[in-house]
Motif scaffolding. Structure first.
Motif, PDB file in Angstrom:
ATOM      1  N   PHE A   1      -2.750   3.942  10.213  1.00  0.00           N
ATOM      2  CA  PHE A   1      -2.411   4.532   8.918  1.00  0.00           C
ATOM      3  C   PHE A   1      -2.412   6.044   9.076  1.00  0.00           C
ATOM      4  O   PHE A   1      -3.363   6.597   9.636  1.00  0.00           O
ATOM      5  CB  PHE A   1      -3.489   4.191   7.874  1.00  0.00           C
ATOM      6  CG  PHE A   1      -3.232   2.954   7.072  1.00  0.00           C
ATOM      7  CD1 PHE A   1      -3.136   3.034   5.693  1.00  0.00           C
ATOM      8  CD2 PHE A   1      -3.118   1.719   7.680  1.00  0.00           C
ATOM      9  CE1 PHE A   1      -2.921   1.904   4.938  1.00  0.00           C
ATOM     10  CE2 PHE A   1      -2.909   0.585   6.940  1.00  0.00           C
ATOM     11  CZ  PHE A   1      -2.799   0.674   5.547  1.00  0.00           C
ATOM     12  N   MET A   2      -1.390   6.693   8.547  1.00  0.00           N
ATOM     13  CA  MET A   2      -1.375   8.147   8.486  1.00  0.00           C
ATOM     14  C   MET A   2      -1.323   8.513   7.006  1.00  0.00           C
ATOM     15  O   MET A   2      -0.287   8.399   6.354  1.00  0.00           O
ATOM     16  CB  MET A   2      -0.193   8.733   9.239  1.00  0.00           C
ATOM     17  CG  MET A   2      -0.173  10.251   9.209  1.00  0.00           C
ATOM     18  SD  MET A   2      -1.661  11.038   9.847  1.00  0.00           S
ATOM     19  CE  MET A   2      -1.295  11.062  11.581  1.00  0.00           C
TER      20      MET A   2
ATOM     21  N   ARG B   1      -5.842  10.248   9.880  1.00  0.00           N
ATOM     22  CA  ARG B   1      -5.275   9.173  10.712  1.00  0.00           C
ATOM     23  C   ARG B   1      -6.364   8.124  10.889  1.00  0.00           C
ATOM     24  O   ARG B   1      -7.456   8.427  11.366  1.00  0.00           O
ATOM     25  CB  ARG B   1      -4.809   9.696  12.062  1.00  0.00           C
ATOM     26  CG  ARG B   1      -4.084   8.632  12.892  1.00  0.00           C
ATOM     27  CD  ARG B   1      -3.421   9.244  14.113  1.00  0.00           C
ATOM     28  NE  ARG B   1      -4.378   9.642  15.120  1.00  0.00           N
ATOM     29  CZ  ARG B   1      -4.796   8.855  16.118  1.00  0.00           C
ATOM     30  NH1 ARG B   1      -4.344   7.624  16.242  1.00  0.00           N
ATOM     31  NH2 ARG B   1      -5.663   9.304  16.994  1.00  0.00           N
ATOM     32  N   LEU B   2      -6.035   6.910  10.473  1.00  0.00           N
ATOM     33  CA  LEU B   2      -7.003   5.818  10.536  1.00  0.00           C
ATOM     34  C   LEU B   2      -6.454   4.667  11.371  1.00  0.00           C
ATOM     35  O   LEU B   2      -5.242   4.444  11.422  1.00  0.00           O
ATOM     36  CB  LEU B   2      -7.293   5.279   9.122  1.00  0.00           C
ATOM     37  CG  LEU B   2      -7.839   6.274   8.129  1.00  0.00           C
ATOM     38  CD1 LEU B   2      -6.824   6.536   7.045  1.00  0.00           C
ATOM     39  CD2 LEU B   2      -9.130   5.764   7.533  1.00  0.00           C
TER      40      LEU B   2
ATOM     41  N   VAL C   1       0.837  -1.206   0.000  1.00  0.00           N
ATOM     42  CA  VAL C   1       0.000   0.000   0.000  1.00  0.00           C
ATOM     43  C   VAL C   1       0.869   1.251   0.000  1.00  0.00           C
ATOM     44  O   VAL C   1       0.647   2.165  -0.799  1.00  0.00           O
ATOM     45  CB  VAL C   1      -0.981   0.002   1.196  1.00  0.00           C
ATOM     46  CG1 VAL C   1      -1.707   1.334   1.302  1.00  0.00           C
ATOM     47  CG2 VAL C   1      -1.981  -1.145   1.083  1.00  0.00           C
ATOM     48  N   THR C   2       1.865   1.299   0.866  1.00  0.00           N
ATOM     49  CA  THR C   2       2.686   2.514   0.964  1.00  0.00           C
ATOM     50  C   THR C   2       3.473   2.774  -0.316  1.00  0.00           C
ATOM     51  O   THR C   2       3.753   3.924  -0.642  1.00  0.00           O
ATOM     52  CB  THR C   2       3.651   2.475   2.174  1.00  0.00           C
ATOM     53  OG1 THR C   2       4.535   1.373   2.025  1.00  0.00           O
ATOM     54  CG2 THR C   2       2.892   2.376   3.478  1.00  0.00           C
TER      55      THR C   2
ATOM     56  N   SER D   1       1.824   6.299   5.794  1.00  0.00           N
ATOM     57  CA  SER D   1       2.763   5.560   6.643  1.00  0.00           C
ATOM     58  C   SER D   1       1.930   4.658   7.542  1.00  0.00           C
ATOM     59  O   SER D   1       0.786   4.981   7.878  1.00  0.00           O
ATOM     60  CB  SER D   1       3.637   6.508   7.460  1.00  0.00           C
ATOM     61  OG  SER D   1       2.840   7.327   8.284  1.00  0.00           O
ATOM     62  N   THR D   2       2.494   3.519   7.892  1.00  0.00           N
ATOM     63  CA  THR D   2       1.753   2.536   8.670  1.00  0.00           C
ATOM     64  C   THR D   2       2.564   2.073   9.873  1.00  0.00           C
ATOM     65  O   THR D   2       3.795   2.160   9.879  1.00  0.00           O
ATOM     66  CB  THR D   2       1.402   1.297   7.817  1.00  0.00           C
ATOM     67  OG1 THR D   2       2.608   0.641   7.423  1.00  0.00           O
ATOM     68  CG2 THR D   2       0.596   1.675   6.589  1.00  0.00           C
TER      69      THR D   2
END
Length: 167
Positions: free
Chosen positions: A123-124, A138-139, A54-55, A104-105
């Motif tokens: 997650f950001m 932010r998640l 993902v990133t 970012s994670t």
């Protein structure tokens, strides 16, 4: 006298059998711990590969982490649930085409069983500009992974927005 010797022999045999049984239980317990540790390492490796895909916006790497039988559930804030690997890939394909975002994670926690494991991640998500100003979301994303034929695969992805820039 013979009866006393037989009694001692029986006690000795019972004692030896108890020792052998205990030793086997210890061995089985140690093997179980080693297998659990290996299971957790494999689980975390697949989850890390998924997050890195993902990133880096790598669709092929992302596909490799998904269930080969097509089972998938994607839950995103303010959208309907997606119930297939194909739908999951389509969502990410469209998202990855969007320019100028980064994410970012961080893995916050995991709980890994023999065939099912769950993870909570942060997650950001950031965009340098949305509507004239920087944007972030932010998640907290929880994942469920399932072990199929000895391999871990992501089968559920549930994202909840915790804090974000107002539109």
């Amino acid at each position: 006298m013979k009866q006393a010797i037989h009694s001692k022999i029986l006690h000795l045999v019972f004692f030896l059998l108890t020792c052998v049984s205990f030793a086997q239980q210890q061995k089985d317990s140690q093997e179980s711990i080693v297998l659990q540790n290996q299971n957790e390492v494999l689980f975390t490796a697949v989850l890390t590969k998924h997050l890195n895909a993902v990133t880096t916006k790598n669709l092929e790497a992302l596909k490799a982490t998904l269930s080969p039988n097509g089972a998938m559930e994607l839950i995103q804030p303010s959208s309907e649930i997606v119930y297939s690997v194909d739908g999951f890939i389509k969502f990410h394909e469209d998202w990855f085409k969007m320019p100028n975002w980064t994410v970012s994670t961080k893995i916050l926690s995991t709980d890994v069983g023999d065939t099912i494991g769950v993870a909570t991640t942060e997650f950001m998500y950031k965009e340098p500009e949305r509507n004239g100003k920087p944007y972030f979301n932010r998640l907290i994303v929880s994942y469920t992974l399932e072990k199929t034929n000895g391999n871990w695969y992501v089968i559920k992805d549930h994202a909840s927005s915790i804090e974000k820039t107002e539109n």
